[in-house]
Design a protein around this motif. Structure first.
Motif, PDB file in Angstrom:
ATOM      1  N   GLU A 185      -5.440  -4.177  -6.237  1.00 28.41           N
ATOM      2  CA  GLU A 185      -4.611  -3.166  -5.996  1.00 28.41           C
ATOM      3  C   GLU A 185      -4.451  -2.574  -4.806  1.00 28.41           C
ATOM      4  O   GLU A 185      -5.542  -2.547  -3.944  1.00 28.41           O
ATOM      5  CB  GLU A 185      -4.766  -1.925  -6.982  1.00 28.41           C
ATOM      6  CG  GLU A 185      -3.973  -0.931  -7.084  1.00 28.41           C
ATOM      7  CD  GLU A 185      -4.509   0.190  -8.217  1.00 28.41           C
ATOM      8  OE1 GLU A 185      -4.066   0.117  -9.311  1.00 28.41           O
ATOM      9  OE2 GLU A 185      -5.207   1.163  -7.989  1.00 28.41           O
ATOM     10  N   ILE A 186      -3.203  -2.342  -4.104  1.00 27.94           N
ATOM     11  CA  ILE A 186      -3.167  -1.820  -2.821  1.00 27.94           C
ATOM     12  C   ILE A 186      -2.609  -0.441  -2.734  1.00 27.94           C
ATOM     13  O   ILE A 186      -2.828   0.351  -1.744  1.00 27.94           O
ATOM     14  CB  ILE A 186      -2.183  -2.493  -1.823  1.00 27.94           C
ATOM     15  CG1 ILE A 186      -0.735  -2.837  -2.600  1.00 27.94           C
ATOM     16  CG2 ILE A 186      -2.623  -4.168  -1.730  1.00 27.94           C
ATOM     17  CD1 ILE A 186       0.382  -3.543  -1.713  1.00 27.94           C
ATOM     18  N   ALA A 187      -2.081   0.133  -3.820  1.00 27.68           N
ATOM     19  CA  ALA A 187      -1.785   1.384  -3.851  1.00 27.68           C
ATOM     20  C   ALA A 187      -1.556   2.112  -5.115  1.00 27.68           C
ATOM     21  O   ALA A 187      -1.254   1.446  -6.277  1.00 27.68           O
ATOM     22  CB  ALA A 187      -0.170   1.820  -3.075  1.00 27.68           C
ATOM     23  N   ALA A 208      12.920  -3.067   0.707  1.00 26.64           N
ATOM     24  CA  ALA A 208      13.534  -2.134  -0.306  1.00 26.64           C
ATOM     25  C   ALA A 208      12.224  -1.038  -0.317  1.00 26.64           C
ATOM     26  O   ALA A 208      12.639   0.133  -0.637  1.00 26.64           O
ATOM     27  CB  ALA A 208      13.193  -3.041  -1.735  1.00 26.64           C
ATOM     28  N   ILE A 209      11.203  -1.311  -0.054  1.00 24.33           N
ATOM     29  CA  ILE A 209      10.079  -0.385   0.031  1.00 24.33           C
ATOM     30  C   ILE A 209      10.576   0.946   1.323  1.00 24.33           C
ATOM     31  O   ILE A 209      10.434   1.960   1.141  1.00 24.33           O
ATOM     32  CB  ILE A 209       8.674  -0.734   0.513  1.00 24.33           C
ATOM     33  CG1 ILE A 209       8.576  -1.403  -1.017  1.00 24.33           C
ATOM     34  CG2 ILE A 209       7.719   0.400   0.515  1.00 24.33           C
ATOM     35  CD1 ILE A 209       8.310  -0.985  -2.247  1.00 24.33           C
ATOM     36  N   MET A 210      10.895   0.161   2.304  1.00 23.93           N
ATOM     37  CA  MET A 210      11.168   0.969   3.659  1.00 23.93           C
ATOM     38  C   MET A 210      12.500   1.712   3.201  1.00 23.93           C
ATOM     39  O   MET A 210      12.478   2.824   3.840  1.00 23.93           O
ATOM     40  CB  MET A 210      11.657  -0.048   4.865  1.00 23.93           C
ATOM     41  CG  MET A 210      10.246  -0.702   5.494  1.00 23.93           C
ATOM     42  SD  MET A 210      10.501  -2.112   6.503  1.00 23.93           S
ATOM     43  CE  MET A 210      11.542  -1.432   7.645  1.00 23.93           C
ATOM     44  N   ASN A 211      13.463   1.254   2.507  1.00 26.36           N
ATOM     45  CA  ASN A 211      14.685   1.896   2.184  1.00 26.36           C
ATOM     46  C   ASN A 211      14.304   2.988   1.533  1.00 26.36           C
ATOM     47  O   ASN A 211      14.943   4.176   1.654  1.00 26.36           O
ATOM     48  CB  ASN A 211      15.740   0.998   1.659  1.00 26.36           C
ATOM     49  CG  ASN A 211      16.305  -0.017   2.379  1.00 26.36           C
ATOM     50  OD1 ASN A 211      16.320   0.150   3.825  1.00 26.36           O
ATOM     51  ND2 ASN A 211      17.023  -1.119   1.936  1.00 26.36           N
ATOM     52  N   ILE A 261       3.146   8.861   0.286  1.00 29.99           N
ATOM     53  CA  ILE A 261       1.814   8.369   0.654  1.00 29.99           C
ATOM     54  C   ILE A 261       1.826   7.151  -0.226  1.00 29.99           C
ATOM     55  O   ILE A 261       1.381   5.820   0.333  1.00 29.99           O
ATOM     56  CB  ILE A 261       0.566   9.203   0.030  1.00 29.99           C
ATOM     57  CG1 ILE A 261       0.488  10.408   1.121  1.00 29.99           C
ATOM     58  CG2 ILE A 261      -0.519   8.359   0.158  1.00 29.99           C
ATOM     59  CD1 ILE A 261       0.413  10.157   2.397  1.00 29.99           C
ATOM     60  N   PHE A 262       2.225   6.859  -1.331  1.00 29.03           N
ATOM     61  CA  PHE A 262       2.326   5.569  -2.045  1.00 29.03           C
ATOM     62  C   PHE A 262       3.281   4.669  -1.324  1.00 29.03           C
ATOM     63  O   PHE A 262       2.620   3.277  -1.077  1.00 29.03           O
ATOM     64  CB  PHE A 262       2.916   5.692  -3.677  1.00 29.03           C
ATOM     65  CG  PHE A 262       3.122   4.413  -4.177  1.00 29.03           C
ATOM     66  CD1 PHE A 262       2.143   3.769  -4.975  1.00 29.03           C
ATOM     67  CD2 PHE A 262       4.353   4.036  -4.348  1.00 29.03           C
ATOM     68  CE1 PHE A 262       2.182   2.899  -5.772  1.00 29.03           C
ATOM     69  CE2 PHE A 262       4.568   2.706  -5.387  1.00 29.03           C
ATOM     70  CZ  PHE A 262       3.459   2.106  -5.569  1.00 29.03           C
ATOM     71  N   LEU A 263       4.401   4.743  -0.928  1.00 28.95           N
ATOM     72  CA  LEU A 263       5.318   3.791  -0.469  1.00 28.95           C
ATOM     73  C   LEU A 263       4.722   3.529   1.227  1.00 28.95           C
ATOM     74  O   LEU A 263       4.642   2.296   1.463  1.00 28.95           O
ATOM     75  CB  LEU A 263       6.544   4.473  -0.091  1.00 28.95           C
ATOM     76  CG  LEU A 263       7.498   4.779  -1.512  1.00 28.95           C
ATOM     77  CD1 LEU A 263       8.676   5.714  -1.035  1.00 28.95           C
ATOM     78  CD2 LEU A 263       7.756   3.446  -2.074  1.00 28.95           C
ATOM     79  N   GLU A 264       4.107   4.496   1.892  1.00 36.29           N
ATOM     80  CA  GLU A 264       3.706   4.213   3.159  1.00 36.29           C
ATOM     81  C   GLU A 264       2.373   3.295   3.041  1.00 36.29           C
ATOM     82  O   GLU A 264       2.317   2.276   3.917  1.00 36.29           O
ATOM     83  CB  GLU A 264       2.991   5.441   3.683  1.00 36.29           C
ATOM     84  CG  GLU A 264       4.256   6.142   4.343  1.00 36.29           C
ATOM     85  CD  GLU A 264       4.084   7.591   4.935  1.00 36.29           C
ATOM     86  OE1 GLU A 264       2.877   8.086   4.762  1.00 36.29           O
ATOM     87  OE2 GLU A 264       4.655   7.906   5.848  1.00 36.29           O
ATOM     88  N   THR A 265       1.564   3.485   1.865  1.00 32.06           N
ATOM     89  CA  THR A 265       0.415   2.543   1.535  1.00 32.06           C
ATOM     90  C   THR A 265       0.851   1.118   1.380  1.00 32.06           C
ATOM     91  O   THR A 265       0.228   0.154   1.684  1.00 32.06           O
ATOM     92  CB  THR A 265      -0.553   3.104   0.624  1.00 32.06           C
ATOM     93  OG1 THR A 265      -1.018   4.401   1.163  1.00 32.06           O
ATOM     94  CG2 THR A 265      -1.686   2.362   0.340  1.00 32.06           C
ATOM     95  N   ASP A 307       1.699  -0.364   4.510  1.00 36.59           N
ATOM     96  CA  ASP A 307       0.543  -0.698   5.322  1.00 36.59           C
ATOM     97  C   ASP A 307      -0.301  -1.693   4.835  1.00 36.59           C
ATOM     98  O   ASP A 307      -0.951  -2.471   5.629  1.00 36.59           O
ATOM     99  CB  ASP A 307      -0.379   0.594   5.616  1.00 36.59           C
ATOM    100  CG  ASP A 307       0.362   1.660   6.232  1.00 36.59           C
ATOM    101  OD1 ASP A 307       1.132   1.506   6.989  1.00 36.59           O
ATOM    102  OD2 ASP A 307      -0.444   2.925   6.115  1.00 36.59           O
ATOM    103  N   ASN A 308      -0.104  -2.121   3.802  1.00 33.80           N
ATOM    104  CA  ASN A 308      -0.988  -3.381   3.143  1.00 33.80           C
ATOM    105  C   ASN A 308      -0.361  -4.493   2.717  1.00 33.80           C
ATOM    106  O   ASN A 308      -0.989  -5.204   2.013  1.00 33.80           O
ATOM    107  CB  ASN A 308      -1.755  -2.630   1.973  1.00 33.80           C
ATOM    108  CG  ASN A 308      -2.674  -1.789   2.326  1.00 33.80           C
ATOM    109  OD1 ASN A 308      -3.808  -1.845   2.913  1.00 33.80           O
ATOM    110  ND2 ASN A 308      -2.596  -0.210   2.147  1.00 33.80           N
TER     111      ASN A 308
END
Length: 101
Positions: free
Chosen positions: A19-21, A61-64, A83-87, A90-91
């Motif tokens: 799991e990354i986030a 899609a995450i960046m958008n 925080i979830f999207l940034e994590t 980042d990962n």
């Protein structure tokens, strides 16, 4: 009852992927639908929880989604989503599999 959102690298097909986030919103939180709206996956939303399915999202899609969130100018209310999207970004270098539970 709650919305539990888990993210994994899409290429990780292990039975127990890394799991990354993760984040959670209670079933009665007025913001519990936000992540579904940001990622354009309202079909995975159910009133009190996710529908226990996952979907693969590209890095773009995450960046958008993060960009849409930033344009709402309400960082404190949607801090968990931010925080979830940034994590996730980042990962991962590629796609991310997000499980909506």
């Amino acid at each position: 009852m709650s919305h539990e959102i888990h993210a994994y690298p899409a290429k990780d097909n292990d039975e127990f992927p890394t799991e990354i986030a993760y984040f959670k919103r209670t079933a009665f939180d007025s913001s519990n639908k936000t992540i579904y709206q940001l990622l354009h996956c309202e079909d995975l939303y159910h009133n009190h929880s996710g529908i226990n399915e996952d979907r693969v999202f590209s890095r773009t899609a995450i960046m958008n989604a993060l960009g849409r969130l930033s344009s709402w100018n309400n960082d404190l209310k949607f801090y968990k989503e931010k925080i979830f999207l940034e994590t996730c970004l980042d990962n991962i270098d590629g796609d991310v599999r997000i499980w909506f539970r």
